[in-house]
Design a protein around this motif. Structure first.
Motif, PDB file in Angstrom:
ATOM      1  N   TYR A  54      25.963  -9.628  -7.291  1.00  0.00           N
ATOM      2  CA  TYR A  54      24.739  -9.855  -6.524  1.00  0.00           C
ATOM      3  C   TYR A  54      25.170 -10.636  -5.269  1.00  0.00           C
ATOM      4  CZ  TYR A  54      19.942 -11.816  -5.791  1.00  0.00           C
ATOM      5  OH  TYR A  54      18.713 -12.201  -5.295  1.00  0.00           O
ATOM      6  N   MET A  57      24.030 -14.431  -3.983  1.00  0.00           N
ATOM      7  CA  MET A  57      23.841 -15.300  -5.148  1.00  0.00           C
ATOM      8  C   MET A  57      25.182 -15.598  -5.820  1.00  0.00           C
ATOM      9  SD  MET A  57      21.489 -15.035  -8.548  1.00  0.00           S
ATOM     10  CE  MET A  57      21.948 -16.024  -9.975  1.00  0.00           C
ATOM     11  N   LYS A  60      26.827 -18.460  -4.025  1.00  0.00           N
ATOM     12  CA  LYS A  60      26.068 -19.700  -4.243  1.00  0.00           C
ATOM     13  C   LYS A  60      26.290 -20.230  -5.657  1.00  0.00           C
ATOM     14  CE  LYS A  60      21.684 -20.014  -2.730  1.00  0.00           C
ATOM     15  NZ  LYS A  60      20.344 -19.569  -2.248  1.00  0.00           N
ATOM     16  N   SER A  61      26.295 -19.306  -6.594  1.00  0.00           N
ATOM     17  CA  SER A  61      26.468 -19.674  -7.985  1.00  0.00           C
ATOM     18  C   SER A  61      27.860 -20.274  -8.228  1.00  0.00           C
ATOM     19  CB  SER A  61      26.210 -18.420  -8.828  1.00  0.00           C
ATOM     20  OG  SER A  61      26.961 -18.417  -9.969  1.00  0.00           O
TER      21      SER A  61
ATOM     22  N   ASN B  58      15.131 -16.760  -5.681  1.00  0.00           N
ATOM     23  CA  ASN B  58      15.823 -17.159  -4.450  1.00  0.00           C
ATOM     24  C   ASN B  58      17.298 -17.459  -4.703  1.00  0.00           C
ATOM     25  OD1 ASN B  58      13.418 -16.807  -3.104  1.00  0.00           O
ATOM     26  ND2 ASN B  58      12.763 -18.898  -3.497  1.00  0.00           N
ATOM     27  N   GLN B  59      17.916 -16.535  -5.435  1.00  0.00           N
ATOM     28  CA  GLN B  59      19.359 -16.552  -5.709  1.00  0.00           C
ATOM     29  C   GLN B  59      19.811 -17.734  -6.557  1.00  0.00           C
ATOM     30  OE1 GLN B  59      21.562 -15.893  -2.074  1.00  0.00           O
ATOM     31  NE2 GLN B  59      20.759 -13.835  -1.891  1.00  0.00           N
ATOM     32  N   GLU B  60      18.921 -18.262  -7.381  1.00  0.00           N
ATOM     33  CA  GLU B  60      19.325 -19.293  -8.349  1.00  0.00           C
ATOM     34  C   GLU B  60      18.823 -18.891  -9.715  1.00  0.00           C
ATOM     35  OE1 GLU B  60      18.725 -23.470  -7.709  1.00  0.00           O
ATOM     36  OE2 GLU B  60      19.261 -23.253  -5.598  1.00  0.00           O
ATOM     37  N   ASP B  73      12.268 -14.257  -3.489  1.00  0.00           N
ATOM     38  CA  ASP B  73      13.258 -13.211  -3.719  1.00  0.00           C
ATOM     39  C   ASP B  73      13.600 -13.287  -5.211  1.00  0.00           C
ATOM     40  OD1 ASP B  73      15.219 -11.403  -3.228  1.00  0.00           O
ATOM     41  OD2 ASP B  73      16.183 -12.578  -1.641  1.00  0.00           O
TER      42      ASP B  73
END
Lengths: 150, 83
Positions: A54, A57, A60-61, B58-60, B73
């Motif tokens: 992804y 993400m 960021k992860s 939101n990407q978390e 998102d």
């Protein structure tokens, strides 16, 4: 710290050397490299692994996982490189390198980062064999390994 | 408007990478979004109704109890298998 998600093949020696050069005054460097298992080649005919992720993400992860490790242990620097796309059996998928003053922090942080990566970072493996493609199932043992750091 | 994305096995099963949905006040959390999607039919229920479904806002990474806001998102995906 350096976090990279890339399609091209991993050059593990170069990445570890880059980490060593950045981590001035280091006393320990622990690294883990994960490879596409060759084992299945003869039994199931797995010829290739495809890694989906992804975008956005994923990075960021990985950053959050490394930041949490740096809060917990005193580390000089960390390197994480993960491959995506098509990867042949026997090739490296992931490299985690941790540099610190003493070995204990480096051993523990490296294991912790790998365990968290396997259960939290949005990557998915699909095996390609003669019979077609199959998504790899998550393993309960990976969740248990990650839980020991809580 | 909320943006939805599906990954890996879910994307393949649904034949869809993602879509946009108009935001509604009744969509209070991710669980409500999932319920709305699952009500579309058997294929959706078999795919997104899975007990081990994971989601992100939101990407978390988050749980299904995560509150939803207009403009979010959202992603639904099967358990991750990297490394």
């Amino acid at each position: 710290m350096a976090i990279t998600v890339q399609h091209k093949a991993l050059d593990c020696n170069r990445q570890i050397e880059a980490l060593r050069a950045r981590a001035r005054g280091l006393g320990a460097l622990v690294s883990f490299t994960g490879y596409v298992r060759d084992l299945g080649l003869t039994t199931t005919g797995v010829s290739e692994l495809f890694l989906e992720h992804y975008p956005g993400m994923t990075e960021k992860s990985l950053e959050a996982i490394v930041a949490a490790a740096r809060q917990r242990w005193q580390l000089l620097d960390v390197e994480v490189v993960h491959r995506v796309g098509s990867i042949a059996a026997g090739e490296p998928i992931v490299l985690v390198g941790v540099a610190s003053l003493h070995r204990q922090e480096a051993f523990e942080a490296c294991a912790c980062i790998m365990d968290q990566l396997k259960t939290c970072a949005p990557f998915w493996k699909r095996e390609q064999s003669r019979d077609g493609a199959r998504w790899v199932d998550a393993r309960e043992s990976d969740a248990q390994a990650a839980a020991r750091w809580l | 408007m909320i943006r939805l994305q599906y990954f890996a096995r879910y994307r393949e099963q649904l034949g869809l990478e993602g879509e946009s949905l108009p935001w509604l006040p009744t969509l209070t959390d991710l669980r409500a979004v999932r319920e709305l999607l699952v009500s579309r039919g058997a294929l959706w229920e078999q795919t997104l109704g899975q007990a081990n479904l994971m989601c992100a806002r939101n990407q978390e990474l988050c749980s299904l109890d995560e509150p939803l806001c207009d403009g979010d998102d959202i992603a639904f995906f099967p358990p991750v298998t990297g490394g």
